[in-house]
Design a protein around this motif. Structure first.
Motif, PDB file in Angstrom:
ATOM      1  N   UNK A 107      21.553   1.426 -20.779  1.00  0.00           N
ATOM      2  CA  UNK A 107      20.461   2.156 -21.435  1.00  0.00           C
ATOM      3  C   UNK A 107      20.777   2.524 -22.881  1.00  0.00           C
ATOM      4  N   UNK A 108      19.713   2.620 -23.663  1.00  0.00           N
ATOM      5  CA  UNK A 108      19.782   3.125 -25.042  1.00  0.00           C
ATOM      6  C   UNK A 108      20.691   2.302 -25.950  1.00  0.00           C
ATOM      7  N   UNK A 109      20.706   1.002 -25.773  1.00  0.00           N
ATOM      8  CA  UNK A 109      21.486   0.153 -26.676  1.00  0.00           C
ATOM      9  C   UNK A 109      20.859   0.149 -28.065  1.00  0.00           C
ATOM     10  N   UNK A 110      21.703  -0.014 -29.071  1.00  0.00           N
ATOM     11  CA  UNK A 110      21.243  -0.188 -30.448  1.00  0.00           C
ATOM     12  C   UNK A 110      21.815  -1.503 -30.966  1.00  0.00           C
ATOM     13  N   UNK A 111      21.467  -1.854 -32.189  1.00  0.00           N
ATOM     14  CA  UNK A 111      21.994  -3.087 -32.766  1.00  0.00           C
ATOM     15  C   UNK A 111      23.515  -3.027 -32.933  1.00  0.00           C
ATOM     16  N   UNK A 112      24.049  -1.823 -33.064  1.00  0.00           N
ATOM     17  CA  UNK A 112      25.502  -1.675 -33.162  1.00  0.00           C
ATOM     18  C   UNK A 112      26.210  -2.095 -31.871  1.00  0.00           C
ATOM     19  N   UNK A 113      25.498  -2.012 -30.756  1.00  0.00           N
ATOM     20  CA  UNK A 113      26.089  -2.344 -29.454  1.00  0.00           C
ATOM     21  C   UNK A 113      25.990  -3.833 -29.115  1.00  0.00           C
ATOM     22  N   UNK A 114      25.229  -4.579 -29.891  1.00  0.00           N
ATOM     23  CA  UNK A 114      24.964  -5.975 -29.519  1.00  0.00           C
ATOM     24  C   UNK A 114      26.138  -6.911 -29.822  1.00  0.00           C
ATOM     25  N   UNK A 115      27.194  -6.377 -30.400  1.00  0.00           N
ATOM     26  CA  UNK A 115      28.396  -7.194 -30.595  1.00  0.00           C
ATOM     27  C   UNK A 115      29.114  -7.436 -29.267  1.00  0.00           C
TER      28      UNK A 115
END
Length: 207
Positions: A107-115
């Motif tokens: 939950x609550x992923x951001x673009x920073x987490x997409x790595x």
């Protein structure tokens, strides 16, 4: 007659609408109030691309990215889902997404987490009819309460545009028996033990 509703070479396209429409009904199991779309140009438009199968060719409803070509959807369900396949409809242009990455129960992923490594990735084709189907690894996506879809790129345009995202699978209601049992146990315990204790205390004080 709409040109975008014509078959574009998919062998199964001509006989799939009714049967496919039923199987692509998980849009109704999405918690729309908490669905997030990051980098949408117009706020609130991302959730609208999850719509009934028969409305997939309503090209007046779409989401377009804002600052660059990336789009990210955080999709909570109202229960547990066994996700089997996904369809993505866009334009026959460079705005169509070219890749899709799936993340399960984050939950609550951001673009920073997409790595982080995705649970599954797909190379997309330009699809204006919904004939392309991307099958998921069912073993991986057999108990999903939250799905994140990351579209990192398109075919060369500055922004990405999506008209429809279809989710195929099975749905199971979430169970809350534990909470219910605790509620009913806690109340009688408080009630049952309070009065006898007070009676004993009063009796001792009265001696």
């Amino acid at each position: 007659m709409k040109p975008h509703g014509e078959c574009c070479g998919g062998a199964s396209h001509h006989h799939e609408p009714e049967e496919t429409g039923v199987s692509y009904s998980l849009y109704a199991k999405i918690n729309k109030d908490h669905l997030q779309c990051l980098n949408e140009a117009v706020e609130g438009t991302g959730k609208n691309v999850f719509k009934p199968w028969e409305e997939r060719f309503n090209f007046e409803v779409f989401v377009e990215s804002d600052a660059d070509e990336e789009l990210l959807f955080n999709i909570p369900f109202v229960g547990n889902v066994k996700l089997k396949a996904i369809k993505v409809i866009g334009e026959d242009s460079d705005t169509h997404p070219s890749k899709m990455r799936l993340f399960k129960n984050r939950p609550s992923m951001t673009f920073d987490d997409t790595s982080a490594q995705a649970d599954q990735e797909f190379e997309l084709v330009k699809d204006i009819s919904g004939s392309a189907e991307y099958n998921t690894k069912v073993v991986t996506f057999n108990s999903v309460n939250h799905l994140t879809l990351h579209f990192p790129s398109n075919f060369g345009a500055e922004t990405t545009k999506i008209y429809y995202i279809g989710l195929k699978g099975e749905f199971t209601e979430a169970h809350h028996h534990g909470v219910t049992i605790c509620t009913y146990e806690a109340r009688p315990m408080m009630k049952d033990h309070k009065n006898p204790l007070e009676e004993i205390t009063q009796a001792r004080l009265g001696q």
